[in-house]
Structure formats: C-alpha cells, structure tokens
Design a protein around this motif. Structure first.
Motif, PDB file in Angstrom:
ATOM      1  N   PRO A 141     -13.933 -20.157  34.179  1.00  0.00           N
ATOM      2  CA  PRO A 141     -14.755 -19.645  33.068  1.00  0.00           C
ATOM      3  C   PRO A 141     -15.483 -18.350  33.409  1.00  0.00           C
ATOM      4  CG  PRO A 141     -15.015 -22.019  33.273  1.00  0.00           C
ATOM      5  CD  PRO A 141     -14.201 -21.568  34.455  1.00  0.00           C
ATOM      6  N   ILE A 142     -15.884 -18.203  34.668  1.00  0.00           N
ATOM      7  CA  ILE A 142     -16.580 -16.973  35.066  1.00  0.00           C
ATOM      8  C   ILE A 142     -15.658 -15.769  34.910  1.00  0.00           C
ATOM      9  CG2 ILE A 142     -17.617 -15.729  37.009  1.00  0.00           C
ATOM     10  CD1 ILE A 142     -18.612 -18.384  38.073  1.00  0.00           C
ATOM     11  N   LEU A 143     -14.398 -15.917  35.352  1.00  0.00           N
ATOM     12  CA  LEU A 143     -13.447 -14.822  35.229  1.00  0.00           C
ATOM     13  C   LEU A 143     -13.101 -14.548  33.772  1.00  0.00           C
ATOM     14  CD1 LEU A 143     -10.937 -15.297  38.198  1.00  0.00           C
ATOM     15  CD2 LEU A 143     -12.682 -13.539  37.909  1.00  0.00           C
ATOM     16  N   VAL A 144     -13.039 -15.614  32.957  1.00  0.00           N
ATOM     17  CA  VAL A 144     -12.775 -15.437  31.522  1.00  0.00           C
ATOM     18  C   VAL A 144     -13.903 -14.625  30.891  1.00  0.00           C
ATOM     19  CG1 VAL A 144     -12.568 -16.583  29.281  1.00  0.00           C
ATOM     20  CG2 VAL A 144     -11.380 -17.512  31.268  1.00  0.00           C
ATOM     21  N   ALA A 145     -15.158 -14.986  31.217  1.00  0.00           N
ATOM     22  CA  ALA A 145     -16.315 -14.263  30.680  1.00  0.00           C
ATOM     23  C   ALA A 145     -16.299 -12.803  31.120  1.00  0.00           C
ATOM     24  CB  ALA A 145     -17.607 -14.940  31.128  1.00  0.00           C
ATOM     25  N   LEU A 146     -15.976 -12.568  32.383  1.00  0.00           N
ATOM     26  CA  LEU A 146     -15.892 -11.204  32.886  1.00  0.00           C
ATOM     27  C   LEU A 146     -14.767 -10.434  32.197  1.00  0.00           C
ATOM     28  CD1 LEU A 146     -16.437 -11.764  36.728  1.00  0.00           C
ATOM     29  CD2 LEU A 146     -18.026 -10.676  35.119  1.00  0.00           C
ATOM     30  N   ALA A 147     -13.646 -11.129  31.955  1.00  0.00           N
ATOM     31  CA  ALA A 147     -12.511 -10.491  31.284  1.00  0.00           C
ATOM     32  C   ALA A 147     -12.875 -10.101  29.859  1.00  0.00           C
ATOM     33  CB  ALA A 147     -11.305 -11.423  31.290  1.00  0.00           C
ATOM     34  N   VAL A 148     -13.561 -11.001  29.141  1.00  0.00           N
ATOM     35  CA  VAL A 148     -13.959 -10.713  27.761  1.00  0.00           C
ATOM     36  C   VAL A 148     -14.930  -9.538  27.722  1.00  0.00           C
ATOM     37  CG1 VAL A 148     -15.221 -11.604  25.760  1.00  0.00           C
ATOM     38  CG2 VAL A 148     -13.550 -13.050  26.927  1.00  0.00           C
ATOM     39  N   LEU A 149     -15.889  -9.529  28.653  1.00  0.00           N
ATOM     40  CA  LEU A 149     -16.833  -8.408  28.725  1.00  0.00           C
ATOM     41  C   LEU A 149     -16.096  -7.112  29.012  1.00  0.00           C
ATOM     42  CD1 LEU A 149     -19.707  -7.284  28.786  1.00  0.00           C
ATOM     43  CD2 LEU A 149     -19.811  -7.888  31.223  1.00  0.00           C
ATOM     44  N   GLY A 150     -15.150  -7.184  29.954  1.00  0.00           N
ATOM     45  CA  GLY A 150     -14.369  -5.990  30.282  1.00  0.00           C
ATOM     46  C   GLY A 150     -13.528  -5.520  29.113  1.00  0.00           C
ATOM     47  N   LEU A 151     -12.949  -6.466  28.367  1.00  0.00           N
ATOM     48  CA  LEU A 151     -12.140  -6.117  27.198  1.00  0.00           C
ATOM     49  C   LEU A 151     -12.998  -5.484  26.104  1.00  0.00           C
ATOM     50  CD1 LEU A 151      -9.873  -9.285  27.051  1.00  0.00           C
ATOM     51  CD2 LEU A 151      -9.055  -6.946  27.336  1.00  0.00           C
ATOM     52  N   PHE A 152     -14.221  -5.999  25.934  1.00  0.00           N
ATOM     53  CA  PHE A 152     -15.120  -5.429  24.925  1.00  0.00           C
ATOM     54  C   PHE A 152     -15.497  -3.995  25.296  1.00  0.00           C
ATOM     55  CE2 PHE A 152     -19.451  -4.534  23.406  1.00  0.00           C
ATOM     56  CZ  PHE A 152     -19.249  -4.658  22.038  1.00  0.00           C
ATOM     57  N   ILE A 153     -15.869  -3.791  26.551  1.00  0.00           N
ATOM     58  CA  ILE A 153     -16.215  -2.441  27.002  1.00  0.00           C
ATOM     59  C   ILE A 153     -14.997  -1.522  26.910  1.00  0.00           C
ATOM     60  CG2 ILE A 153     -16.948  -1.067  28.995  1.00  0.00           C
ATOM     61  CD1 ILE A 153     -18.598  -3.510  29.883  1.00  0.00           C
ATOM     62  N   GLY A 154     -13.838  -2.059  27.315  1.00  0.00           N
ATOM     63  CA  GLY A 154     -12.608  -1.277  27.201  1.00  0.00           C
ATOM     64  C   GLY A 154     -12.314  -0.904  25.765  1.00  0.00           C
ATOM     65  N   GLY A 155     -12.567  -1.839  24.838  1.00  0.00           N
ATOM     66  CA  GLY A 155     -12.363  -1.564  23.419  1.00  0.00           C
ATOM     67  C   GLY A 155     -13.263  -0.449  22.924  1.00  0.00           C
ATOM     68  N   ILE A 156     -14.516  -0.455  23.374  1.00  0.00           N
ATOM     69  CA  ILE A 156     -15.456   0.608  23.005  1.00  0.00           C
ATOM     70  C   ILE A 156     -14.938   1.964  23.500  1.00  0.00           C
ATOM     71  CG2 ILE A 156     -17.757   1.559  23.451  1.00  0.00           C
ATOM     72  CD1 ILE A 156     -17.936  -0.736  21.558  1.00  0.00           C
TER      73      ILE A 156
END
Length: 221
Positions: A168-183
């Motif tokens: 779950p920690i890596l999933v949360a980090l991945a989602v955060l990274g994807l959001f920042i990447g999307g921006i």
C-alpha cells in the motif's frame, strides 16, 4: 459542454477500472475496450460538438518535441536507477505474479505488451487525459480545475491496475507520483498546445517502467 466532458472522463475511467480490476479479460480484449473508451467516445464528442481542439492538439511544435525528448531520457534513467536503489528495500516479487494472474502478461507475450504500452497505450492516455480532459476541457472551465481534474483522474485510474502489485505504501507513492506527473504533463501541453510533448515523455516513462518489468521477469520468473 463541460459537463459532458467531465462525465465522459469519470464514467470511462470507472468502466476501465472495473475492466482492469474486476472483469480482467485477456489483454487483447482489455486493450480493445480501452481504445473504444479513450478514443472513439471522445472523437464522437468532437464530431457532435464540432469542437476544433481535436485538430489543434495534433499540430506539432519542434521546440516542444526536443524539450520533451531530453526530459524523457532523464526520466527513463531516473526510473531505472530508482528500481536498483530501492529493490533491496521494497519487495517487488509480487509484480510479475500480479501481471501474469491479473492481466495475463507473461514471458511469452511480454515483448508485445512492451511495444503496445510504450507506443499505443501512452498515446491513448495522453489523448484522453491531456487532450480531451485538459486541452479541450480548459476551453469551457477554469484552467486550475482542469489541471486538478485531469491529473487526479489520471492518477486514480491507475490504482485499479497496480493496487495488487506492491505494498500500500508503494501504491500511495505511485498515485502521488502519477498526480504530480499529470500536472507536469498538463503544464507542458498547456505551453505547447498539443499532446506530442507529453506523449514523448510518457513513452520514455513507460519505457523505464517496462524495462524494470523486463528485469523482474528475467530475474524472478
């Protein structure tokens, strides 16, 4: 028009997430469904609404392409270096198992999936999330909302694909990274008014991720 775009993005993401996480059809079938949802449905909107942003988002600008190529190469090396830096800290052994059991990816078809994800899938997502959900939507609503909406739906959409792969920690980090990447992708497209720039970066990011996947398949399988 803005409500149609928002609804199309949300509904299509929900449907595709259900396909990924619940229905889990063969990879070819899933890819066909994604093509329908992420290209055919938006194109139908453009035809019905006579919105000309479909044409303008495909006008390339060479300075944007060169810039994105350089950034893409850097991202590729960051992703691959990150794997080697964290492989002894996080357990990645479940990735190949989840790819095989949930998606149907294995050593035999990995190269086909590798090519599809790098070139076709990256285009589908850039067209849908950056072209349709950002460049087109910003014609009708506040640009700040478009940044958040496009990036958030892009990040949350991927949860259905990766939540069984890692902790779950890596999933949360991945989602955060994807959001920042999307921006960042939205900013680049906002600057150059086309999807080529972000598509190039997306391809290199996928290339890095799939290179890590190839390493995992060859070392764990």
């Amino acid at each position: 028009m803005k409500y149609y775009i928002i609804l199309i993005v949300i509904i299509n993401c929900i449907i595709m997430s259900m396909v990924d996480a619940i229905i889990m059809p063969p990879y070819f079938v899933k890819s066909f469904i994604k093509v329908l949802l992420f290209t055919v449905v938006p194109i139908t909107f453009y035809i019905k609404s006579k919105d000309d942003s479909l044409r303008t988002m495909f006008i390339p600008k060479m300075n944007g392409i060169i810039f994105s190529f350089v950034i893409g190469v850097i991202i590729f090396f960051v992703i691959t270096a990150s794997y080697f830096g964290f492989k002894n800290i996080f357990d990645f052994s479940n990735v190949t198992t989840s790819l095989t059991e949930d998606i149907g990816v294995n050593v035999d078809n990995f190269m086909f999936v590798f090519i599809y994800i790098n070139f076709i899938n990256s285009f589908l997502e850039e067209f849908f999330f950056r072209g349709f959900a950002f460049l087109t939507l910003k014609r009708y609503v506040n640009k700040k909302f478009c940044y958040i909406f496009s990036s958030l739906t892009f990040a949350l959409y991927h949860v259905a694909m990766i939540f069984t792969w890692v902790s779950p920690i890596l999933v949360a980090l991945a989602v955060l990274g994807l959001f920042i990447g999307g921006i960042i992708f939205d900013y680049i497209n906002d600057r150059y008014e086309n999807i080529y720039a972000s598509w190039i970066i997306h391809m290199f990011a996928n290339l890095g991720i799939n290179t890590v996947g190839f390493i995992l398949f060859t070392t764990i399988s």
